[in-house]
Enzyme design. Sequence first.
Site, mmCIF file in Angstrom:
data_model
loop_
_atom_site.group_PDB
_atom_site.id
_atom_site.type_symbol
_atom_site.label_atom_id
_atom_site.label_comp_id
_atom_site.label_asym_id
_atom_site.label_seq_id
_atom_site.Cartn_x
_atom_site.Cartn_y
_atom_site.Cartn_z
ATOM 1 N N HIS A 78 98.094 62.514 -25.071
ATOM 2 C CA HIS A 78 98.240 61.068 -25.339
ATOM 3 C C HIS A 78 97.642 60.263 -24.204
ATOM 4 O O HIS A 78 98.372 59.738 -23.385
ATOM 5 C CB HIS A 78 99.719 60.730 -25.509
ATOM 6 C CG HIS A 78 99.973 59.420 -26.200
ATOM 7 N ND1 HIS A 78 100.082 58.227 -25.531
ATOM 8 C CD2 HIS A 78 100.136 59.132 -27.507
ATOM 9 C CE1 HIS A 78 100.331 57.253 -26.388
ATOM 10 N NE2 HIS A 78 100.372 57.780 -27.599
ATOM 11 N N PHE A 79 96.477 60.109 -24.071
ATOM 12 C CA PHE A 79 95.327 60.598 -24.810
ATOM 13 C C PHE A 79 94.423 61.321 -23.822
ATOM 14 O O PHE A 79 94.279 60.828 -22.695
ATOM 15 C CB PHE A 79 94.566 59.430 -25.449
ATOM 16 C CG PHE A 79 95.391 58.687 -26.468
ATOM 17 C CD1 PHE A 79 95.541 59.199 -27.747
ATOM 18 C CD2 PHE A 79 96.025 57.501 -26.149
ATOM 19 C CE1 PHE A 79 96.293 58.510 -28.698
ATOM 20 C CE2 PHE A 79 96.783 56.819 -27.092
ATOM 21 C CZ PHE A 79 96.916 57.320 -28.366
#
EC number: 4.2.1.59
Length: 151
Positions: free
Chosen positions: A54-55
Amino acid sequence: MTTDTHTLHIEEILELLPHRYPFLLVDRVLDFEEGRFLRAVKNVSVNEPFFQGHFPGKPIFPGVLILEAMAQATGILAFKSVGKLEPGELYYFAGIDEARFKRPVVPGDQMIMEVTFEKTRRGLTRFKGVASVDGKVVCEATMMCARSREA
């Protein structure tokens, strides 16, 4: 154990909350007044396990975990105000209204969460929560929590 009754360090937080790594999202309580408000801190580290996905290449603290951190802060406020959970009791995150995310939270940020007691009705307690980084609001929400016996 601290001598200042308006701050709590991690050892005291661990006595109040059932959460543990990697889901304990409150590092320290900076200030509180029983039955009124609590201000806590979450130090955001690049070592948090969710940053792997993420991410990739652009780590952003998940918004749902900002809400969870604020909900954990409400638990600390509730337990300091009306007592710790008894055996067989749970403290539930029961609802959320008006959640707004204003800006991203990234590794290296120190997120300050302030939760304020609003009211209790029919077993639900309502809190206003605001999370900020460097004095800028990153998230705000109204949260409802309930304390009850396990089913």
